[in-house]
Enzyme design. Structure first.
Site, PDB file in Angstrom:
ATOM      1  N   ARG A 259      37.492  27.258-136.202  1.00 31.72           N
ATOM      2  CA  ARG A 259      38.605  28.153-136.487  1.00 31.72           C
ATOM      3  C   ARG A 259      39.754  27.909-135.512  1.00 31.72           C
ATOM      4  NH1 ARG A 259      37.642  33.694-139.224  1.00 31.72           N
ATOM      5  NH2 ARG A 259      39.735  34.148-139.859  1.00 31.72           N
ATOM      6  N   CYS A 260      40.136  26.659-135.437  1.00 27.53           N
ATOM      7  CA  CYS A 260      41.188  26.310-134.503  1.00 27.53           C
ATOM      8  C   CYS A 260      41.789  25.007-134.946  1.00 27.53           C
ATOM      9  CB  CYS A 260      40.617  26.208-133.090  1.00 27.53           C
ATOM     10  SG  CYS A 260      40.622  24.601-132.321  1.00 27.53           S
TER      11      CYS A 260
ATOM     12  N   GLU B 160      43.745  30.973-137.748  1.00 30.13           N
ATOM     13  CA  GLU B 160      43.040  30.637-136.520  1.00 30.13           C
ATOM     14  C   GLU B 160      43.589  31.336-135.291  1.00 30.13           C
ATOM     15  OE1 GLU B 160      41.923  26.461-138.560  1.00 30.13           O
ATOM     16  OE2 GLU B 160      43.646  26.605-137.266  1.00 30.13           O
TER      17      GLU B 160
ATOM     18  N   GLN C  76      35.420  20.714-146.742  1.00 30.46           N
ATOM     19  CA  GLN C  76      36.732  21.287-146.465  1.00 30.46           C
ATOM     20  C   GLN C  76      37.847  20.305-146.843  1.00 30.46           C
ATOM     21  OE1 GLN C  76      35.121  23.522-142.517  1.00 30.46           O
ATOM     22  NE2 GLN C  76      37.320  23.681-142.720  1.00 30.46           N
TER      23      GLN C  76
END
Ligand code: FES
Ligand code: FES
Lengths: 806, 164
Positions: free
Chosen positions: A384-385, A760, A237
């Site tokens: 996802r945050c 997110e 990522q």
């Protein structure tokens, strides 16, 4: 139609710029199976690596015998910590200032830990080799409970740092203690709690879970011994950060390392960290002179690479008897597993947990977080945050509900009277953030109206009566959430990872015929960057998005950037894109003025052209300007049309949203049916509504999983009980409800295009919304808190405990 | 381990290769035949990323030994494009309705949807949701996948009617 006859609106529509639900350019490849993911890479003579992993959660490794393994046909090497030690690679630094074993160095600290790396000619031979390696273990007492880990006689897990007084984030008070992080005003908060009309207190647990993208982690390392250049393809990522870290730990000069993130099959935080598989593959490639592929299987993924959450949050919230909140106190015990490998900015060992005052105007607050070692996998990634924002949002949204119960108030009304008001922005929070913009009341009222909140409550009252009268066995719950996110890390002055400032970048080159290529420091994992970033450029410089190619993920060609996680691509790289485009537009303006023989100030930008002010029929289109930039000698202007921007955001962005869901719970089976889910998101300026909506659907489904069943569970011995997709809950299309999406638009005042980021939000807001709905159903029977996940069994137990089966 | 000679028809073309009997079909397709549309998400029959069409049935190719597929007729997502190389109807509808994000589940999804619409050319939303439940997606929340499949069913039925 030509340039003269089209209206500005028609010309703008042709660009497919910002606000257009442009179809994704990526999909033409993906829908016919022509993606290029890591496991699709096949190089000549490529070898496969596979790990021998520990079956024990805590044990001494007293011997590793590879003799039989080396006899297996196809097996070429078995690498252990002893082999890595002379290179200094048996341990590696983590993103959180700790270090982590690459291969077991004398002991193992969690089940599934990497013990030896087998290299073979194909994946089957590698697996055979793994089976044949003999490892002797001597079991040690296991600690899976972070509270027990801090007891005086708890076993010492990290013998390598035994008896230290100071860790990476300040003093430590126990061998298994990693840090204490304090924010806010402790004395003032405790004074408010002591005097308050009402104090609600609760332990809120956000269980351990895992991002589990459909593609697991993996890489291919290829060392070219002739050129001395290492190429590393991987599910990264943050490819540039990987290159820098790889250079620092291997000693290979950074210009001799090329990191490429090809297509990535979902990330959700799982692919931010650096894992032993990457290090071992690089070493194996250097040793064998051949490319080496390592791709973990699903069990390894769930057991060893990354976990998320695992926060025990003890909260106290003070209020007047009318429900005005006067103070918030929180003590969190954070279970980090065997190594502290959290992916947080350096100065934030508990991420942005200090956004836990949420959407509310709370005058004083105090937060302390204690990080603890246990015999579990390391990780602590932002699933996802944005760095622990999910934990913070869950905490405050549960505390609000608990307070509403204590006050005997409607939870929607309690939220409304405590929201930060629109005229208070920019708002300084008690725990140190400056919220950029928001209009919570408008969003909230729109949401309540959309679902007919009063009607739902009336129906719920009726249902309760019917239940008590024995006419139904189903309870109805209404889940409410108003969340505030903090994304877009971040200002370099306070956000860095391993000393790398968290800016991002974009480089744009306009070709002579008016098409373009843009390269960014980020990397898409399904967010559709190739589509949306081209839209930003299209609107900013007036060339059609369809004529703009976008490239990411290759460190040899892309400008340096910190990557994609924490919803930072749009806030940071999106801003860099707009700024680079504006540099191009500024030069284009000078070229246009020259071509039109007027002063620079006498032309103005008009969708896809510069026109003479007051004489719109005299213009040069951006295509004409691009051509002129390359074929005309213009005095005082260099040829060419390109620009690069490195953008350091002045502040984070603060997206928010109002979510409401309705559930029906069968008290006899514990089954929860999601009847409806309404999600209103405010992510500032909307670049591509279709993609935003898709992100919301996906994030809500992950939230559904987490709230309703997904967990990484351990038994007392430290065995992972949820190591396959049989036990680890991923909702199918059958369990997943239909979502209704909605929005308000409050642009970010400091972002060049006003965008805030959205990927997110639905996970941050969705989890408390589902969880609050389950709690709400049982509120009339005295339930204040029951821990997630709310699977059938736990819900049934709750109903049973409340006497609903009698 | 001794290898066996395996022959099959993949996307209408004859294919063959040598493989150990224990080789899983997904590995044979991806590594020997270099057909990389079907993906690996779990290798335990849960995720459906490896779904292919085998003799007219959807199967998870991570749970089929290559020997079991000897002589079989196999279709993968690559075989669902039109003869002129343009996207097939289901593929086009996935793009049209944003039925994919990272794209990793997509080959399996589309291949399963292709078979589902043969089994049931006019499914209700509920039937689509049930019929696709063997394929996991982590990105989309399924809503747009369901929409895409319903739209594909409609287009395919209209095409059929026009042809009759
Ligand atoms: S890889 Fe075959 S079902 Fe997941
Ligand atoms: S699109 Fe990513 S898993 Fe389905």
């Amino acid at each position: 139609m030509n340039d003269q006859t089209m209206t500005p609106e028609q010309r703008a529509a042709n660009l497919k710029g910002m606000g257009s639900s442009r179809k994704r350019v990526e999909d033409v490849r993906f829908t016919q199976g022509k993606g290029n993911y890591v496991d699709d890479i096949n190089l000549d003579g490529m070898l496969f690596g596979d790990f021998v992993r520990s079956p024990y959660a805590h044990a001494r490794v007293t011997g590793i015998d590879a003799e039989e393994a080396l006899k297996v046909p196809g097996v070429l090497a078995v690498i252990t910590a002893k082999d890595l030690e002379p290179l200094g690679l048996h341990w590696m630094p983590t993103l959180a200032g700790d270090k982590q074993m690459v291969l077991a160095d004398g002991k193992v600290l969690f089940q599934g830990q990497e013990v030896a790396f087998v290299v073979a000619t194909d994946r089957y031979a590698a697996a055979d080799g793994v089976e044949a390696v003999e490892v002797d273990y001597e079991e040690l007492p296991v600690v899976v409970d972070p509270f027990k880990a801090l007891e005086p006689d708890a076993p010492v897990l990290r013998e390598d740092i035994r008896d230290r007084a100071e860790g990476a984030h300040g003093p430590v008070r126990h061998n298994n203690h990693i840090f204490t992080w304090e924010q806010g005003d402790k004395a003032a908060t405790e004074a408010v709690l002591a005097e308050a009309d009402i104090v609600a207190e609760e332990m809120v647990y956000y269980h351990r879970t895992h991002p589990c993208p459909l593609e697991t982690c993996g890489c291919v390392a290829s060392m070219d011994k002739v050129t001395g250049k290492l190429t590393l393809w991987g599910t990264f990522q943050a490819p540039h950060a990987v290159r820098t870290v790889a250079s620092l730990i291997s000693g290979i000069a950074e210009h001799n390392i090329r990191v490429i993130s090809p297509d990535i099959g979902g990330g959700f935080g799982n692919k931010v960290g650096v894992y032993p598989g990457y290090v071992c593959s690089i070493v194996a490639s250097i040793v064998t002179g051949k490319p080496v592929k390592w791709v973990e299987d699903r069990m390894e993924n769930l057991m060893a690479t990354a976990f998320a959450r695992d926060y025990w949050m003890q909260g106290k919230i003070a209020a007047t008897k009318d429900g005005k909140i006067t103070g918030l106190w929180c003590h969190t015990t954070a279970d980090h597993g065997g190594f502290d490998a959290c992916a947080d900015p350096t100065k934030f060992p508990a991420g942005f947990m200090n956004i836990c005052t949420g959407s509310y105007d709370i005058p004083v607050a105090y937060l302390a977080v204690d990080g603890v070692y246990t015999n579990k996998a390391p990780g602590g990634v932002a699933y996802r945050c944005s760095f622990r924002v999910t934990e913070a949002a869950y905490f405050i949204e549960r505390m609000i509900e608990v307070l509403a119960i204590k006050l005997g108030m409607d939870a929607a009304e309690l939220r409304r009277i405590n929201f930060i008001k629109a005229d208070q922005f920019p708002y300084q929070s008690a725990l140190g953030w400056e919220y950029d913009s928001g209009d919570y009341h408008t969003a909230w009222d729109k949401a309540l109206k959309a679902v007919d909140y009063d009607g739902l409550r009336a129906e719920q009252v009726q249902r309760l009566e019917d239940f008590r009268a024995g006419k139904t066995r189903k309870l109805m719950g209404i889940g409410l959430t108003h969340f505030t996110e903090i994304v877009g890390a971040g200002p370099v002055k306070n956000c860095d990872i391993l000393g790398l400032g968290m800016f991002d970048s974009c480089e744009i080159r306009i070709h002579p015929t008016g098409s373009a290529i843009a390269r960014l420091g980020t990397i898409s994992q399904g967010q559709g960057h190739a589509t949306t970033f081209a839209q930003i450029i299209a609107s900013e410089i007036g060339l059609p998005a369809d004529d703009i190619t976008l490239e990411e993920g290759d460190t040899d060609t892309a400008p340096y950037g910190l990557g994609t996680y924490g919803s930072r691509s749009t806030p940071v790289a999106g801003a860099a894109t707009a700024m680079a485009a504006r540099k191009i537009r500024a030069k284009a303006q000078m070229i246009a003025a020259y071509l039109l023989e007027v002063h620079d100030d006498d032309v103005e930008f008009d969708v896809d052209r510069f026109a003479v002010k007051g004489a719109p029929e005299r213009f040069k289109t951006m295509k004409e300007i691009a051509f002129a930039a390359y074929n005309q000698a213009i005095p005082g202007i260099e040829p060419g049309l390109e620009a690069v921007s490195y953008y350091d955001p002045p502040n984070m962005t603060y997206p928010f949203g109002a979510y409401i869901c309705v559930v029906d719970i069968d008290v006899d089976t514990g089954e929860t049916e999601i009847r409806s889910f309404y999600a209103l998101d405010d992510c500032g300026t909307r670049i591509n509504p279709m993609i935003i909506e898709g992100q919301v659907h996906g994030g809500l489904t992950e939230a559904l999983a987490i709230a309703m069943g997904q967990e990484i569970a351990y038994d007392e011995m430290g065995n992972v009980k949820t190591g396959t997709l049989m036990d680890f809950f991923l909702p199918t299309s059958w369990e997943t409800p239909h979502y209704t999406t909605d929005h308000t638009t409050t642009p970010s005042p400091h972002h060049p295009i006003g965008a805030k980021g959205v990927g997110e939000s639905p996970n941050v807001g969705g989890v408390p919304c589902f969880s609050n709905a389950v709690h709400d159903a049982f509120r009339p029977f005295g339930l204040t808190q029951s821990h997630m996940p709310h699977d059938h069994w736990r819900v049934w137990k709750t109903a049973n405990r409340l006497g609903l089966h009698n | 381990m001794t290898k066996m000679h395996v022959k099959m028809t993949v996307n209408g073309e004859a294919a063959e290769g040598l493989a150990e009997p224990r080789t899983l079909l997904i590995h044979f397709l991806r590594e020997t035949l270099k057909i990389k549309g079907p993906h690996i998400g779990c290798e335990t029959t849960h995720c459906g990323a490896c779904t292919v069409d085998l003799n007219g049935k959807s199967v998870k190719s991570c749970t089929v030994f290559v020997g079991q597929a000897n002589g079989a007729e196999i279709t993968t997502v690559e075989g669902l494009v039109n003869a002129d190389g343009s996207l097939g109807v289901i593929q086009e509808m996935f793009r049209e309705h944003h039925g994919l994000q990272c794209g990793f589940c997509t080959p399996g999804m589309i291949t399963r949807a292709h078979r589902l619409l043969q089994e049931n050319p006019m499914p209700t939303e509920e039937e689509v949701r049930f019929g696709m439940a063997g394929n996991l997606c982590r990105c989309t929340g399924y809503q747009n996948i369901v929409k895409a499949i319903m739209a594909a069913a409609e287009t395919l039925n209209a095409q059929k009617e026009a042809a009759e």
